[in-house]
Design a protein around this motif. Structure first.
Motif, short mmCIF file in Angstrom:
data_model
loop_
_atom_site.label_atom_id
_atom_site.label_comp_id
_atom_site.label_asym_id
_atom_site.label_seq_id
_atom_site.Cartn_x
_atom_site.Cartn_y
_atom_site.Cartn_z
N PHE A 103 0.86 -1.19 0.00
CA PHE A 103 0.00 0.00 0.00
C PHE A 103 0.89 1.23 0.00
N THR A 104 0.55 2.21 -0.83
CA THR A 104 1.26 3.48 -0.84
C THR A 104 0.36 4.54 -0.24
N GLY A 105 0.82 5.14 0.84
CA GLY A 105 0.02 6.16 1.50
C GLY A 105 0.13 6.03 3.00
N THR A 106 -0.89 6.55 3.68
CA THR A 106 -0.92 6.55 5.13
C THR A 106 -2.07 5.65 5.60
N PRO A 107 -1.76 4.51 6.22
CA PRO A 107 -2.82 3.58 6.64
C PRO A 107 -3.46 4.01 7.96
N ARG A 108 -4.08 5.18 7.95
CA ARG A 108 -4.69 5.70 9.17
C ARG A 108 -5.76 4.74 9.71
N HIS A 109 -5.79 4.62 11.03
CA HIS A 109 -6.79 3.82 11.75
C HIS A 109 -6.65 2.31 11.49
N GLY A 113 0.53 -3.19 10.08
CA GLY A 113 0.51 -4.62 10.30
C GLY A 113 -0.39 -5.40 9.37
N LYS A 114 -1.32 -4.71 8.70
CA LYS A 114 -2.23 -5.37 7.78
C LYS A 114 -1.63 -5.51 6.37
N PHE A 115 -0.40 -5.02 6.19
CA PHE A 115 0.23 -5.03 4.88
C PHE A 115 1.60 -5.69 4.94
N SER A 116 2.01 -6.22 3.81
CA SER A 116 3.39 -6.70 3.70
C SER A 116 4.35 -5.52 3.66
N LEU A 117 3.89 -4.41 3.06
CA LEU A 117 4.73 -3.22 2.96
C LEU A 117 3.85 -1.99 2.80
N VAL A 118 4.19 -0.95 3.54
CA VAL A 118 3.60 0.37 3.35
C VAL A 118 4.72 1.30 2.89
N LEU A 119 4.56 1.88 1.71
CA LEU A 119 5.53 2.84 1.20
C LEU A 119 5.10 4.24 1.60
N THR A 120 6.02 4.99 2.20
CA THR A 120 5.67 6.33 2.67
C THR A 120 6.76 7.33 2.28
N PRO A 121 6.36 8.54 1.85
CA PRO A 121 7.34 9.59 1.57
C PRO A 121 7.71 10.39 2.82
N TYR A 122 7.17 9.96 3.97
CA TYR A 122 7.39 10.69 5.22
C TYR A 122 8.33 9.89 6.13
N LYS A 123 9.49 10.45 6.40
CA LYS A 123 10.48 9.72 7.20
C LYS A 123 9.96 9.45 8.61
N SER A 124 9.07 10.30 9.10
CA SER A 124 8.53 10.10 10.45
C SER A 124 7.72 8.82 10.56
N GLN A 125 7.25 8.28 9.43
CA GLN A 125 6.43 7.07 9.45
C GLN A 125 7.21 5.82 9.02
N ALA A 126 8.46 6.01 8.62
CA ALA A 126 9.22 4.88 8.08
C ALA A 126 9.56 3.84 9.14
N SER A 127 9.50 4.23 10.42
CA SER A 127 9.81 3.28 11.49
C SER A 127 8.59 2.50 11.97
N LEU A 128 7.42 2.79 11.41
CA LEU A 128 6.22 2.06 11.79
C LEU A 128 6.26 0.65 11.21
N PRO A 129 5.46 -0.26 11.74
CA PRO A 129 5.51 -1.66 11.27
C PRO A 129 5.35 -1.78 9.76
N ASN A 130 6.22 -2.60 9.17
CA ASN A 130 6.16 -2.95 7.75
C ASN A 130 6.20 -1.73 6.83
N SER A 131 6.85 -0.67 7.26
CA SER A 131 6.88 0.57 6.49
C SER A 131 8.30 0.86 5.99
N ALA A 132 8.38 1.57 4.87
CA ALA A 132 9.68 1.95 4.32
C ALA A 132 9.55 3.32 3.66
N TYR A 133 10.60 4.11 3.82
CA TYR A 133 10.64 5.45 3.21
C TYR A 133 11.09 5.34 1.76
#
Length: 331
Positions: A103-109, A113-133
């Motif tokens: 998923f690309t974006g912000t998985p609000r709410h 954990g519901k994704f294999s990978l969350v791609l984010t352009p925000y470094k503040s969110q890159a440390s969240l589970p299964n996320s990458a900047y």
């Protein structure tokens, strides 16, 4: 080798599904792929937040049928999507089929954990589970363009990508006039020519403000007018040596960085806080771009920034493919 089937979920918004298409393009540089596509239709009466809670608590078949009218579960090797309206479908299809999902974006709410990978352009969110900047995915391939000249090489060409006013970047007449004056004085001070590229959001005020210079070849080398067919291709802008982009469009900014060009982001006098400011600030910290208020910018300031910026060296598509492949390997 058997082609990998990638299920692309689209909400019909180009700014979203093109990010998913870019992920597919990146992966196609590593493996043979084929796309299965679902155009999602979500009832407007269901608030987005409720849809996200439904993805957490309701059975996946019910989520797909209730929110999207989907009664089949196509098989795939990977699910990709972008945008909040695709989030619940992405999760539900993955749960039903056991297919890894991106998923690309912000998985609000919902959370990563519901994704294999969350791609984010925000470094503040890159440390969240299964996320990458990563850069917001875009399909632009920088290898299609020759390497740019480095400032202050001459002649030097700068592409000017023009968006339009939005609440967080309210470009007004005085901002467009200032941009025209900046271009005029840069062309006079340095051996610089501009490629001007407008978009569907570009207002009449811009065309009026720039009218005195767009026909002057000593300032504007090319004018690619969105209103008129046959005036040129947007790709000409990415072949320039550097890029100006108005701050209203994160897509233009991202594509300029992805093209491995130094980018100057021009802001209007009237601005409001906006989420993408974090993404811009991160790229500025990495010296991929610089931000200048258009009414205050001078040729000397622009020249100083162009001399110190450090464009990407790698192809962003290769890095994107590596990030996705690594996430799928960990699954």
């Amino acid at each position: 080798m058997t082609a990998k089937t990638i299920l692309l979920l689209s909400d019909g918004r180009p700014g979203h599904y093109r990010q998913s298409e870019a992920i597919v393009l990146a992966l196609s540089r590593r493996m043979e792929t084929k796309i299965a596509r679902i155009e999602l239709i979500k009832p407007r009466i269901v608030p987005r937040r409720l849809a996200r809670y439904a993805a957490r608590w309701l059975p996946p078949r019910l989520v797909l049928a209730w929110l999207y009218g989907l009664t089949t579960t196509p098989k795939a090797d990977l699910i990709v999507s972008a945008g909040g309206n695709t989030l619940a479908a992405n999760i539900a299809l993955s749960q039903l089929t056991g297919t890894p999902n991106v998923f690309t974006g912000t998985p609000r709410h919902v959370g990563g954990g519901k994704f294999s990978l969350v791609l984010t352009p925000y470094k503040s969110q890159a440390s969240l589970p299964n996320s990458a900047y990563a850069l917001k995915p875009c399909a632009l391939d920088p290898d299609a363009f020759a390497a740019p000249k480095r400032w202050p090489a001459a002649p030097f060409r700068i592409a000017v990508f023009i968006g339009g006013p939005i609440p967080s970047a309210d470009f007004q007449d005085a901002d467009w006039l200032a941009l025209g004056e900046l271009m005029r004085t840069m062309a006079r001070t340095y051996d610089v020519r501009f490629i001007v590229i407008t978009s569907r959001r570009t207002p009449d005020a811009f065309y009026l403000a720039l009218d005195p210079i767009v026909g002057r070849k000593d300032i504007v080398d090319r004018f690619i007018d969105h209103r008129q067919a046959g005036t040129g291709s947007i790709a000409e802008g990415y072949a320039a040596d550097a890029i100006f982009a108005t701050s209203d469009s994160m897509s233009m900014i991202t594509e300029g960085v992805a093209a491995r060009r130094p980018v100057i982001v021009l802001t209007p006098a009237v601005t409001k806080p906006f989420r993408d400011n974090e993404a811009v600030d991160s790229l500025a910290a990495d010296k991929r771009l610089a931000v200048l208020p258009v009414r205050e910018a001078t040729p000397e300031q622009v020249a100083a920034k162009l001399a110190t910026l450090e464009p990407m060296k790698e192809n962003h598509l290769d890095r994107l493919a590596d990030i996705v492949a690594a996430a799928l390997t960990r699954r």
